[in-house]
Design a protein around this motif. Structure first.
Motif, short mmCIF file in Angstrom:
data_model
loop_
_atom_site.label_atom_id
_atom_site.label_comp_id
_atom_site.label_asym_id
_atom_site.label_seq_id
_atom_site.Cartn_x
_atom_site.Cartn_y
_atom_site.Cartn_z
N ALA A 1 0.84 -1.21 0.00
CA ALA A 1 0.00 0.00 0.00
C ALA A 1 0.87 1.25 0.00
O ALA A 1 0.56 2.24 -0.68
N PHE A 2 1.95 1.22 0.75
CA PHE A 2 2.85 2.38 0.78
C PHE A 2 3.53 2.59 -0.56
O PHE A 2 3.70 3.74 -1.01
N LEU A 3 3.92 1.52 -1.22
CA LEU A 3 4.62 1.64 -2.50
C LEU A 3 3.74 2.21 -3.60
O LEU A 3 4.23 2.68 -4.64
N LEU A 4 2.43 2.17 -3.41
CA LEU A 4 1.49 2.76 -4.38
C LEU A 4 1.37 4.28 -4.22
O LEU A 4 0.88 4.95 -5.12
N LYS A 5 1.78 4.80 -3.07
CA LYS A 5 1.59 6.22 -2.77
C LYS A 5 2.18 7.16 -3.83
O LYS A 5 1.50 8.11 -4.25
N PRO A 6 3.43 6.96 -4.28
CA PRO A 6 3.97 7.87 -5.30
C PRO A 6 3.19 7.87 -6.61
O PRO A 6 3.02 8.91 -7.24
N VAL A 7 2.69 6.69 -7.02
CA VAL A 7 1.90 6.60 -8.25
C VAL A 7 0.61 7.40 -8.09
O VAL A 7 0.20 8.15 -8.99
N GLN A 8 -0.02 7.26 -6.94
CA GLN A 8 -1.27 7.97 -6.69
C GLN A 8 -1.04 9.48 -6.61
O GLN A 8 -1.84 10.27 -7.11
N ARG A 9 0.08 9.87 -6.00
CA ARG A 9 0.34 11.30 -5.79
C ARG A 9 0.61 12.03 -7.10
O ARG A 9 0.07 13.12 -7.32
N ILE A 10 1.44 11.46 -7.97
CA ILE A 10 1.76 12.16 -9.20
C ILE A 10 0.52 12.34 -10.07
O ILE A 10 0.41 13.33 -10.81
N CYS A 11 -0.43 11.41 -9.98
CA CYS A 11 -1.67 11.52 -10.76
C CYS A 11 -2.65 12.51 -10.13
O CYS A 11 -3.62 12.90 -10.80
N LYS A 12 -2.38 12.90 -8.90
CA LYS A 12 -3.29 13.83 -8.20
C LYS A 12 -3.04 15.28 -8.60
O LYS A 12 -3.97 16.09 -8.59
N TYR A 13 -1.81 15.62 -8.99
CA TYR A 13 -1.49 17.02 -9.27
C TYR A 13 -2.32 17.64 -10.39
O TYR A 13 -2.84 18.75 -10.24
N PRO A 14 -2.48 16.98 -11.56
CA PRO A 14 -3.33 17.60 -12.59
C PRO A 14 -4.77 17.81 -12.14
O PRO A 14 -5.41 18.78 -12.55
N LEU A 15 -5.27 16.92 -11.29
CA LEU A 15 -6.64 17.07 -10.80
C LEU A 15 -6.78 18.30 -9.91
O LEU A 15 -7.76 19.06 -10.01
N LEU A 16 -5.81 18.52 -9.03
CA LEU A 16 -5.83 19.70 -8.16
C LEU A 16 -5.67 20.98 -8.98
O LEU A 16 -6.35 21.99 -8.72
N LEU A 17 -4.80 20.95 -9.98
CA LEU A 17 -4.60 22.13 -10.82
C LEU A 17 -5.84 22.44 -11.64
O LEU A 17 -6.18 23.60 -11.87
N ARG A 18 -6.52 21.40 -12.09
CA ARG A 18 -7.76 21.60 -12.85
C ARG A 18 -8.81 22.29 -11.98
O ARG A 18 -9.52 23.21 -12.43
#
Length: 343
Positions: free
Chosen positions: A187-204
């Motif tokens: 679960a921890f190793l998935l965190k970076p994948v989830q985080r990088i995909c979150k930035y465009p959503l926040l910027l949108r």
């Protein structure tokens, strides 16, 4: 600044650790209040437009979730990676397979959060610009392409190593630690994948509440395009690696069937199984090498080894290939011909 030091979960409350309360009170933006025996500087929301209030809520979410993410990266490094490496639970080669370049990601995100914190302090809680910070730091988010491309192999290795008693005992012990909050290493190793995909959503979301003539508008648009492209590259790299694994798996299974029947009479069941494995191999090949598009429309994606620092990068090509677009990608541009950088 320590984790969780942002106000009291309210973007418009600033603690003593964030601003000088006396100086903040002289700006005319709010006043000092005391809650639960602690003083805070409270912004006057009646003097802020509804759109700006929404913008600040999104910026605050960006900062609080970034702080939580950095905490998770630190947990991976301090409580998993370092003990596994120091105790020799797995070889150095497989430490790299499991954790990739995660130690390079942490300082990038710490720099990002540090700049956001500084901007919040300087502007006394009203962060009017974040696009310029994204444009500076997002250049180094390209290092996520390495981590995310390696992540399928890391998960596969973690699954295979369940029989490793020393490693399994260690991971079970970590699971009980309060700092892990009941999350296992996967679960921890998935965190970076989830985080990088979150930035465009926040910027949108920020763009939705940023007027056309706002000082941050152009930088936000550029930052959105940049992070969106990085997410597309991440998706391409992950898909390419997954397709490679499928191809190698299909080849291995077919090879084992051929070896099993050498010198023996072929049974119809064996022939049928070999046929379907040939079909699987064909599909895997098709996913690695694009077919069905005009030759002139097929542009190779060049992968690079990039040695990056905060001062620049060195690049040299490793190989080129054509990758088949996949449906249902997480937020990202559909231009599949962009160059990708990898350490």
């Amino acid at each position: 600044m320590a984790v969780g030091s942002l106000g009291r979960g309210k973007w418009f409350h600033l603690s003593e650790g964030e601003v000088n309360l006396e100086e903040a009170s002289q700006t005319g933006l709010g006043s000092i209040i005391v809650e639960d025996g602690k003083p805070y500087f409270a912004l006057d929301l009646s003097a802020i437009s509804a759109e700006e209030v929404k913008r600040q809520e999104i910026v605050y979410e960006l900062m609080t979730t970034e702080r939580e993410y950095i905490r998770d990266l630190s947990t991976i490094i301090e409580f998993f990676l370092k003990p596994i490496r120091e105790q020799g639970l797995i070889t150095a080669k497989y430490v790299s397979v499991l954790f990739s370049n995660i130690e390079q990601l942490l300082p990038v995100n710490q720099e990002f959060l540090g700049r956001l914190d500084q901007r919040r302090r300087e502007r006394v809680g009203i962060v009017d610009e974040v696009g310029d910070i994204f444009l500076v730091v997002a250049q180094y988010f390209k290092m996520y392409t390495i981590y995310c491309g390696n992540q399928p192999e890391a998960m596969s290795y973690l699954k295979r190593e369940r029989s490793n008693k020393r490693l399994s005992s260690f991971l079970q012990f970590c699971l009980l630690k309060p700092v892990c909050r009941g999350l296992d290493l996967g679960a921890f190793l998935l965190k970076p994948v989830q985080r990088i995909c979150k930035y465009p959503l926040l910027l949108r979301e920020l763009l939705k509440h940023t007027l056309e003539d706002h000082v941050d508008r152009k930088n936000l648009e550029a930052a959105f395009e940049l992070t969106n492209n990085i997410v597309s590259i991440v998706n391409e790299r992950r898909r390419f690696v997954e397709n490679q694994h499928a191809l190698l798996s299909a080849m291995s299974k077919l090879d084992s069937d051929v070896r099993a029947v050498v010198g023996r009479n072929l049974h119809w069941f064996t022939l049928t199984r070999m046929f379907f494995r040939c079909v699987a191999l064909s599909r895997a090949c098709k996913n690695v090498f694009v077919r069905g598009k005009p030759a002139e429309a097929q542009r190779p994606i060049s992968y690079f080894r990039s040695v990056s620092t905060m001062g620049g990068s060195f690049q040299r090509p490793i190989y080129s290939c054509k990758v088949q677009p996949a449906e249902g990608e997480i937020s990202g541009s559909q231009d599949h011909s962009r160059q990708f950088h990898r350490d």
